[in-house]
Motif scaffolding. Structure first.
Motif, PDB file in Angstrom:
ATOM      1  N   LEU A 271      29.381  33.134  33.854  1.00 51.09           N
ATOM      2  CA  LEU A 271      30.499  32.598  32.817  1.00 51.09           C
ATOM      3  C   LEU A 271      30.890  31.340  32.712  1.00 51.09           C
ATOM      4  O   LEU A 271      31.276  30.831  31.825  1.00 51.09           O
ATOM      5  CB  LEU A 271      31.836  33.528  33.189  1.00 51.09           C
ATOM      6  CG  LEU A 271      31.872  35.162  33.137  1.00 51.09           C
ATOM      7  CD1 LEU A 271      33.151  35.723  33.685  1.00 51.09           C
ATOM      8  CD2 LEU A 271      32.220  35.243  31.650  1.00 51.09           C
ATOM      9  N   LYS A 272      30.445  30.537  33.752  1.00 51.04           N
ATOM     10  CA  LYS A 272      30.510  29.111  33.656  1.00 51.04           C
ATOM     11  C   LYS A 272      29.803  28.357  32.595  1.00 51.04           C
ATOM     12  O   LYS A 272      30.254  27.245  31.875  1.00 51.04           O
ATOM     13  CB  LYS A 272      30.154  28.438  35.018  1.00 51.04           C
ATOM     14  CG  LYS A 272      31.209  28.856  36.202  1.00 51.04           C
ATOM     15  CD  LYS A 272      30.775  28.166  37.624  1.00 51.04           C
ATOM     16  CE  LYS A 272      31.683  28.448  38.744  1.00 51.04           C
ATOM     17  NZ  LYS A 272      31.338  28.090  40.044  1.00 51.04           N
TER      18      LYS A 272
ATOM     19  N   GLU B 117      29.873  39.932  30.826  1.00 55.28           N
ATOM     20  CA  GLU B 117      30.378  39.355  32.258  1.00 55.28           C
ATOM     21  C   GLU B 117      31.866  39.548  32.446  1.00 55.28           C
ATOM     22  O   GLU B 117      32.103  39.781  33.660  1.00 55.28           O
ATOM     23  CB  GLU B 117      29.943  38.082  32.254  1.00 55.28           C
ATOM     24  CG  GLU B 117      28.431  37.712  32.240  1.00 55.28           C
ATOM     25  CD  GLU B 117      27.569  38.778  32.788  1.00 55.28           C
ATOM     26  OE1 GLU B 117      27.794  39.056  34.227  1.00 55.28           O
ATOM     27  OE2 GLU B 117      26.537  39.200  32.343  1.00 55.28           O
ATOM     28  N   LEU B 118      32.561  39.522  31.672  1.00 54.37           N
ATOM     29  CA  LEU B 118      33.981  39.714  31.590  1.00 54.37           C
ATOM     30  C   LEU B 118      34.381  41.191  31.973  1.00 54.37           C
ATOM     31  O   LEU B 118      35.207  41.364  32.844  1.00 54.37           O
ATOM     32  CB  LEU B 118      34.928  39.330  30.285  1.00 54.37           C
ATOM     33  CG  LEU B 118      34.886  37.510  30.168  1.00 54.37           C
ATOM     34  CD1 LEU B 118      35.630  37.423  28.717  1.00 54.37           C
ATOM     35  CD2 LEU B 118      35.568  37.013  31.379  1.00 54.37           C
TER      36      LEU B 118
ATOM     37  N   ILE C 118      41.271  37.486  45.021  1.00 55.72           N
ATOM     38  CA  ILE C 118      40.317  36.267  44.304  1.00 55.72           C
ATOM     39  C   ILE C 118      39.831  36.741  43.174  1.00 55.72           C
ATOM     40  O   ILE C 118      39.908  35.830  42.154  1.00 55.72           O
ATOM     41  CB  ILE C 118      39.100  35.969  45.435  1.00 55.72           C
ATOM     42  CG1 ILE C 118      39.594  35.265  46.517  1.00 55.72           C
ATOM     43  CG2 ILE C 118      37.979  35.092  44.859  1.00 55.72           C
ATOM     44  CD1 ILE C 118      38.227  35.475  47.782  1.00 55.72           C
ATOM     45  N   LEU C 119      39.566  38.050  42.989  1.00 55.35           N
ATOM     46  CA  LEU C 119      38.987  38.415  41.482  1.00 55.35           C
ATOM     47  C   LEU C 119      40.008  38.254  40.595  1.00 55.35           C
ATOM     48  O   LEU C 119      39.778  38.190  39.301  1.00 55.35           O
ATOM     49  CB  LEU C 119      38.445  39.825  41.541  1.00 55.35           C
ATOM     50  CG  LEU C 119      37.636  40.462  40.506  1.00 55.35           C
ATOM     51  CD1 LEU C 119      36.654  39.173  40.004  1.00 55.35           C
ATOM     52  CD2 LEU C 119      36.859  41.529  40.826  1.00 55.35           C
TER      53      LEU C 119
ATOM     54  N   ALA D 277      42.345  32.950  35.607  1.00 57.96           N
ATOM     55  CA  ALA D 277      41.947  31.630  35.107  1.00 57.96           C
ATOM     56  C   ALA D 277      41.194  31.790  33.827  1.00 57.96           C
ATOM     57  O   ALA D 277      41.288  30.943  33.000  1.00 57.96           O
ATOM     58  CB  ALA D 277      41.198  31.004  36.388  1.00 57.96           C
ATOM     59  N   TYR D 278      40.296  32.787  33.838  1.00 54.90           N
ATOM     60  CA  TYR D 278      39.367  32.722  32.618  1.00 54.90           C
ATOM     61  C   TYR D 278      40.034  32.992  31.397  1.00 54.90           C
ATOM     62  O   TYR D 278      39.778  32.918  30.301  1.00 54.90           O
ATOM     63  CB  TYR D 278      38.129  33.903  32.948  1.00 54.90           C
ATOM     64  CG  TYR D 278      37.012  33.337  33.913  1.00 54.90           C
ATOM     65  CD1 TYR D 278      36.320  32.237  33.257  1.00 54.90           C
ATOM     66  CD2 TYR D 278      36.696  33.717  35.094  1.00 54.90           C
ATOM     67  CE1 TYR D 278      35.224  31.628  34.137  1.00 54.90           C
ATOM     68  CE2 TYR D 278      35.643  33.327  35.742  1.00 54.90           C
ATOM     69  CZ  TYR D 278      34.861  32.094  35.187  1.00 54.90           C
ATOM     70  OH  TYR D 278      33.707  31.765  35.874  1.00 54.90           O
ATOM     71  N   SER D 279      40.952  33.973  31.606  1.00 53.31           N
ATOM     72  CA  SER D 279      41.732  34.425  30.584  1.00 53.31           C
ATOM     73  C   SER D 279      42.489  33.279  30.092  1.00 53.31           C
ATOM     74  O   SER D 279      42.644  32.986  28.683  1.00 53.31           O
ATOM     75  CB  SER D 279      42.956  35.240  31.084  1.00 53.31           C
ATOM     76  OG  SER D 279      43.681  35.780  29.874  1.00 53.31           O
ATOM     77  N   SER D 280      43.128  32.070  30.852  1.00 52.58           N
ATOM     78  CA  SER D 280      43.824  31.110  30.377  1.00 52.58           C
ATOM     79  C   SER D 280      42.545  30.116  29.647  1.00 52.58           C
ATOM     80  O   SER D 280      42.922  29.467  28.694  1.00 52.58           O
ATOM     81  CB  SER D 280      44.182  30.421  31.660  1.00 52.58           C
ATOM     82  OG  SER D 280      45.438  31.109  32.351  1.00 52.58           O
ATOM     83  N   ILE D 281      41.500  29.992  30.182  1.00 49.87           N
ATOM     84  CA  ILE D 281      40.673  29.179  29.845  1.00 49.87           C
ATOM     85  C   ILE D 281      40.010  29.680  28.151  1.00 49.87           C
ATOM     86  O   ILE D 281      39.921  28.668  27.487  1.00 49.87           O
ATOM     87  CB  ILE D 281      39.117  29.199  30.712  1.00 49.87           C
ATOM     88  CG1 ILE D 281      39.466  28.429  31.859  1.00 49.87           C
ATOM     89  CG2 ILE D 281      37.988  28.541  29.677  1.00 49.87           C
ATOM     90  CD1 ILE D 281      38.236  28.521  32.868  1.00 49.87           C
TER      91      ILE D 281
END
Length: 321
Positions: free
Chosen positions: A170-171, A178-179, A242-243, A249-253
Motif C-alpha cells: 500500500l505504501k 490490499e485494503l 495497530i491495524l 491512517a490509510y483512510s485519511s491518506i
C-alpha cells in the motif's frame, strides 16, 4: 468408519503397552472422534454411550460459544472451546474460529466433536498418536487447551506478517485488494479476541471449579495453557489496535489524496475557463473592440494568456495548484 471420508473414528490405548490404535467397538476408555457426523452416526453414538444427543449437536453449531455444561443426571460434562481455522475464500485465505466439543461421558468415554477437520485434532494424531492416552481424559483435555492456545499464537504471528506485507504494498500503490485484505485481517482479529476471552473463562472455571479431577502435573499444564491464552489475548488486542490505527491512517491518506485531485481539477477548470470566456464573448455576432483590427486575433490571444497567467499566480498563492 474406514471409508474415504472418515467422519467417526474410535481410538483406544492399551493399558499394558500404552499404544493407541483405531478400534471398531465401543469400550470403556475409548476416545470417539466425530468430524461433521451424519444423523445415523450421532444416533449410534448416543445409543451405545447412553447420552443426550444435544451434547453432540451443540458443538456442531457455528454460533456456539465457549462454555462448560454439566449434566448431573448421567454425569456427563461438555466442554466447548473455540479453535482458530484458516479457510479459503476465493483466491485468499481468511482466519476465523469454530467450536469444538469435548465430552466426558461418566468415567468411561471421551468424545470430541467438530464441524470440520482442524489442526488441533490433526496434531494430536500425528506421530502414530504417541501423545494420546485415551483413558486419561483430563490430560487429553488439557493437551487440547494448550495446543489451542499455541495455535492462536502461531496464527496471530502469521496475521501480523500478512499485515506487514499488505502495508508495504500500500505504501507504493493504493490498491483496493490490499485494503480489503487489511479489513479482512482486522475482522479476524476481532473474532480471535472474542474467542480467546471465552476460552479463558472455560480454562479458569476448569482450574478453580473442580469440574474434573486434576493432578499436580495437570494443574501445571492448565496454568501454562492459561498463560499462553492470556499472551494470545494481549497479542490479538495489540495487533487489532495497530491495524485499526493503520486503517484509519490509510483512510485519511486516501481522503486527502482525493481532496488534492479535486482541488487540482477545480483549478485547472478555472484556468481553462478564462480563455474560453474571452473567446465566447468575442465570438458574438456584435460590434466588439478589436473586431476590425488585423491583429485582433493575436491581441485576444495575448489578453487570454495574460489573464490566465494572473489567475494562475493567484491560485498558486492560494495553494490551489
Amino acid at each position: 468408519m474406514k471409508g474415504e471420508n472418515i467422519m467417526l473414528e474410535i481410538f483406544r490405548t492399551d493399558l499394558e503397552t500404552n499404544k493407541t490404535e483405531i478400534v471398531t467397538k465401543y469400550e470403556k476408555g475409548n476416545w470417539i472422534n466425530m468430524i461433521s457426523p451424519s444423523e445415523d452416526e450421532i444416533m449410534d453414538v448416543c445409543k451405545n454411550l447412553k447420552i443426550n444427543e444435544d451434547f453432540i449437536r451443540y458443538a456442531l453449531d457455528y454460533e456456539e460459544k465457549a462454555r462448560i455444561d454439566v449434566e448431573e443426571d448421567d454425569n456427563t460434562i461438555l466442554f466447548i472451546i473455540d479453535v482458530p481455522i484458516r479457510e479459503r475464500e476465493g483466491d485468499s485465505l481468511i482466519y476465523t474460529t469454530m467450536p469444538i466439543g469435548i465430552i466426558f461421558v461418566r468415567d468411561d468415554y471421551l468424545i470430541t466433536v467438530s464441524i470440520k477437520e482442524n489442526s488441533i485434532i490433526q496434531d494430536l494424531k500425528k506421530n502414530d498418536m504417541r501423545n494420546i492416552i485415551t483413558y486419561k481424559k483430563s490430560r487429553f483435555l488439557l493437551q487440547i487447551l494448550y495446543s489451542n492456545a499455541s495455535m492462536y499464537l502461531n496464527l496471530l504471528k502469521k496475521i501480523n506478517k500478512e499485515t506487514e506485507i499488505a502495508e508495504y504494498i500500500l505504501k507504493n500503490s493504493m490498491k483496493n485488494k490490499e485494503l480489503l485484505k487489511l479489513l479482512s485481517l482486522e475482522k479476524s482479529l476481532v473474532y480471535f479476541t472474542t474467542s480467546l476471552k471465552s476460552n479463558e473463562l472455560v480454562m479458569e472455571r476448569t482450574l478453580r471449579g473442580k469440574i474434573i479431577k486434576l493432578y499436580e502435573d495437570d494443574e501445571d499444564i492448565l496454568e501454562d495453557a492459561i498463560i499462553e491464552n492470556k499472551q494470545a489475548i494481549e497479542m490479538s488486542k495489540t495487533y487489532s489496535d495497530i491495524l485499526t490505527s493503520t486503517m484509519d491512517a490509510y483512510s485519511s491518506i486516501i481522503s486527502n489524496n482525493l481532496n488534492g485531485v479535486m482541488k487540482f481539477l477545480t483549478s485547472l477548470t478555472i484556468l481553462i475557463s478564462v480563455p474560453t470566456l474571452i473567446a465566447s464573448i468575442w465570438g458574438m455576432n456584435v460590434e466588439l473592440p478589436f473586431s476590425r483590427t488585423p491583429y485582433g486575433f493575436v491581441i485576444l490571444i495575448g489578453i487570454s494568456l495574460f489573464v490566465a497567467i494572473i489567475a494562475y499566480i493567484w491560485l498558486k498563492r492560494k495553494d490551489m495548484i
